[in-house]
Write an enzyme that holds these catalytic residues in place. Structure first.
Site, PDB file in Angstrom:
ATOM      1  N   TYR A 142       1.013  -1.106  -0.136  1.00 21.95           N
ATOM      2  CA  TYR A 142      -0.224  -0.062  -0.033  1.00 21.95           C
ATOM      3  C   TYR A 142       1.057   1.299   0.103  1.00 21.95           C
ATOM      4  O   TYR A 142       1.653   1.522   0.883  1.00 21.95           O
ATOM      5  CB  TYR A 142      -0.905  -0.131   1.304  1.00 21.95           C
ATOM      6  CG  TYR A 142      -1.672   1.116   1.494  1.00 21.95           C
ATOM      7  CD1 TYR A 142      -1.704   2.083   2.348  1.00 21.95           C
ATOM      8  CD2 TYR A 142      -2.897   1.462   0.588  1.00 21.95           C
ATOM      9  CE1 TYR A 142      -2.395   3.405   2.607  1.00 21.95           C
ATOM     10  CE2 TYR A 142      -3.741   2.562   0.576  1.00 21.95           C
ATOM     11  CZ  TYR A 142      -3.202   3.447   1.548  1.00 21.95           C
ATOM     12  OH  TYR A 142      -4.258   4.503   1.643  1.00 21.95           O
ATOM     13  N   ASP A 237       9.381   2.162  -0.503  1.00 19.96           N
ATOM     14  CA  ASP A 237       8.304   2.850   0.623  1.00 19.96           C
ATOM     15  C   ASP A 237       8.456   2.619   2.127  1.00 19.96           C
ATOM     16  O   ASP A 237       8.006   1.554   2.233  1.00 19.96           O
ATOM     17  CB  ASP A 237       6.766   2.632   0.019  1.00 19.96           C
ATOM     18  CG  ASP A 237       5.821   2.971   0.837  1.00 19.96           C
ATOM     19  OD1 ASP A 237       4.816   3.082   0.400  1.00 19.96           O
ATOM     20  OD2 ASP A 237       6.214   3.806   1.964  1.00 19.96           O
ATOM     21  N   LYS A 265       5.095   8.930   8.706  1.00 26.08           N
ATOM     22  CA  LYS A 265       4.709   8.555   9.850  1.00 26.08           C
ATOM     23  C   LYS A 265       5.674   8.942  11.198  1.00 26.08           C
ATOM     24  O   LYS A 265       5.584   9.795  11.747  1.00 26.08           O
ATOM     25  CB  LYS A 265       4.516   6.793   9.796  1.00 26.08           C
ATOM     26  CG  LYS A 265       3.367   6.651   9.016  1.00 26.08           C
ATOM     27  CD  LYS A 265       3.180   4.829   9.246  1.00 26.08           C
ATOM     28  CE  LYS A 265       2.207   4.570   8.207  1.00 26.08           C
ATOM     29  NZ  LYS A 265       0.797   4.869   8.356  1.00 26.08           N
TER      30      LYS A 265
HETATM   31  P1  KE4 Z   1      -0.518   8.271   4.550  1.00 23.28           P
HETATM   32  O1  KE4 Z   1      -0.998   8.882   3.266  1.00 23.28           O
HETATM   33  O2  KE4 Z   1      -1.845   7.642   5.167  1.00 23.28           O
HETATM   34  O3  KE4 Z   1       0.121   9.167   5.547  1.00 23.28           O
HETATM   35  O4  KE4 Z   1       0.434   6.948   4.067  1.00 23.28           O
HETATM   36  C1  KE4 Z   1       0.213   6.153   3.009  1.00 23.28           C
HETATM   37  C2  KE4 Z   1       0.710   5.000   3.215  1.00 23.28           C
HETATM   38  C3  KE4 Z   1       2.119   4.949   2.267  1.00 23.28           C
HETATM   39  N1  KE4 Z   1       3.026   3.865   2.488  1.00 23.28           N
HETATM   40  C4  KE4 Z   1       2.896   2.785   3.376  1.00 23.28           C
HETATM   41  C5  KE4 Z   1       3.664   1.712   3.363  1.00 23.28           C
HETATM   42  C6  KE4 Z   1       1.679   3.032   4.324  1.00 23.28           C
HETATM   43  O5  KE4 Z   1       1.798   2.061   5.277  1.00 23.28           O
HETATM   44  C7  KE4 Z   1       0.807   4.003   4.323  1.00 23.28           C
HETATM   45  C8  KE4 Z   1      -0.231   4.423   5.291  1.00 23.28           C
HETATM   46  N2  KE4 Z   1      -0.324   3.069   5.933  1.00 23.28           N
HETATM   47  C9  KE4 Z   1      -1.845   2.944   6.739  1.00 23.28           C
HETATM   48  C10 KE4 Z   1      -1.813   1.776   7.610  1.00 23.28           C
HETATM   49  N3  KE4 Z   1      -1.739   0.581   6.740  1.00 23.28           N
HETATM   50  C11 KE4 Z   1      -2.551   4.038   7.214  1.00 23.28           C
HETATM   51  C12 KE4 Z   1      -3.443   3.924   7.798  1.00 23.28           C
HETATM   52  C13 KE4 Z   1      -4.958   4.464   7.199  1.00 23.28           C
HETATM   53  O6  KE4 Z   1      -5.048   4.417   6.134  1.00 23.28           O
HETATM   54  O7  KE4 Z   1      -5.674   5.103   7.967  1.00 23.28           O
END
Ligand code: KE4
Length: 429
Positions: A142, A237, A265
């Protein structure tokens, strides 16, 4: 009715699904999402005053626990200057310099406001640098909600992607190619089927969005060779695993150097921060130096930078943190394995440092298909069994548990015991 149920009912009147991010809605585990009012260390307190041992840690940022005193003090101090200038500040350079010192692959870095922005900007930069349009994504990884990432493979890995969300056009999807995680041959076949057309390969070097899945031996090394041979930009990533699996992330842990790294994060410590960085010659393509445009009103926000700088400085100055995280992660893994073995269960437990996940009904999970074939119904029962015993796991079998430095061994024991009690209760029915 609990206050969370009340608040969820009201939230659904004004917010789609009652949440500002889908995974929070408990859709994949059922039941009402718990609404929280405060947190300290590894304990979160819900709106009914009930405490939970937190294994989400805001999906990764709380590596030193919620309300880490130095971070809170830094925020209190910085808030008196302004909440945003929209102009350059010294602290942005301080954070950028520290990230360049900590992350081997990063020679220059640009701050953004989320992991999504970091990943989508890295893809645009790779396309601008190579003058190519397609990119390869590994199934189950993701990278945020930008259109080009919300794609799943058509039949077979060699076909174009198909939209995985309505609103994503086929025009966008055709440039996203998908291969199974940990399958180097499938990636090689995609490259050979699309000669000189692939700008980048992007992946989570340690996957955390299909449960935790480490790279199999030789996978990252093999991707590096393929990218060097075919002039493809390799993007790690590390939004989730960065600054967590090691101070220098996947490059430090596995010794493979990407061309670009997406981060998020932890560098914000809970404030909205993302970043992408890498080789100087690629980053030079970014506006205002080069022709690849990318911007953000709140990028490098001074409050968020203060939070991030305080956190990163502590991580950088205290290598023992990673020894401690490894010990606590191993302790929790051992305890969960003992409980599952005592109950004679079939399961797959993956762990990298303080990131871990378990899948029921399968013996190994090395890719998305494996994760999908696990018994998610059983996971749901365990999730609710521990939730009612004050343990807050991620509300999805496709997420990862995060151990922070503030998870004491007695809290880890309480967690292991809660899993055991939940399984005993399930056996009765
Ligand atoms: P954000 O746009 O949510 O800050 O980050 C996206 C992202 C990008 N790359 C990785 C490896 C990530 O895990 C994420 C976001 N992780 C999710 C949890 N699996 C965020 C939780 C959510 O979507 O509310």
């Amino acid at each position: 009715m609990s206050r969370s149920e009340d608040l969820f009912e009201r939230a659904q009147l004004f917010i789609p699904g009652g949440v500002n991010s889908p995974v929070r809605a408990f859709k994949s585990v059922g039941g009402t999402p718990v609404f929280f009012q405060s947190a300290k260390g590894s304990i979160m307190t819900d709106v009914d005053g009930i405490d939970y041992i937190d294994y989400i840690g805001s999906w990764g940022p709380m590596i030193l626990g919620h309300c880490h005193p130095p971070v809170v003090n830094a925020l209190k101090k910085s808030i008196n200057n302004t909440t945003s200038f929209g102009a350059p500040t010294e602290i942005e350079t301080d954070v950028a310099q520290l990230i360049c010192e900590m992350v081997p692959a990063v020679e220059k870095v640009r701050m953004v406001n989320s992991g999504t922005e970091a990943c989508m900007s890295a893809i645009r930069l790779a396309r601008g640098y190579t003058d190519r349009e397609k990119f390869i994504k590994l199934e189950g990884c993701y990278h945020g909600h930008a259109d080009q990432f919300l794609i799943k493979a058509g039949s077979g890995a060699a076909t174009f992607g198909e939209p995985d969300s309505s609103g994503v056009t086929r025009g966008t999807a055709k440039d996203t190619l998908i291969a199974p995680y940990n399958d180097l041959l499938a990636v090689k076949q995609l490259i050979e089927a699309n000669p000189n057309e692939i700008a980048a390969i992007i992946l989570e070097p340690v996957a955390g969005n299909m449960g935790c899945i480490p790279p199999v031996k030789g996978f990252l090394e093999g991707l590096r060779v393929l990218c060097d041979t075919h002039r493809i930009v390799l993007i790690f990533d590390e939004v989730m695993c960065g600054f967590r699996i090691a101070k220098g992330g996947a490059t430090e842990l596995y010794g493979v150097m990407p061309d670009l790294v997406a981060m998020g994060k932890i560098i914000g410590g809970g404030m909205p921060v993302g970043a992408f960085g890498g080789k100087r010659e690629i980053m030079a393509m970014l506006a205002p130096e080069g022709p690849v445009y990318q911007a953000g009103t709140l990028s490098g926000n001074p409050i968020a930078m203060n939070c991030g700088l305080t956190l990163l400085k502590e991580l950088n100055a205290t290598p023992n943190i990673y020894i401690e995280l490894e010990k606590k992660g191993a302790y929790l893994e051992k305890g969960i394995r003992e409980v599952f073995d005592n109950h004679e269960l079939t399961y797959a437990l993956n762990r990298v440092g303080s990131m871990l996940s378990f899948h029921m009904g399968v013996t190994q999970v090395t890719n998305f298909n494996d994760a999908c074939s696990a018994d998610s119904e059983f996971f749901k029962k365990i999730f609710h069994g521990v939730l009612k015993r004050g343990i807050y796991f991620a509300p999805s079998a496709f997420e990862t548990l995060f151990v922070s430095i503030t998870h004491s061994y007695s809290l880890l024991d309480r967690t292991i015991h809660a899993i055991d009690e939940s399984l005993k209760e399930l056996r009765v029915f």
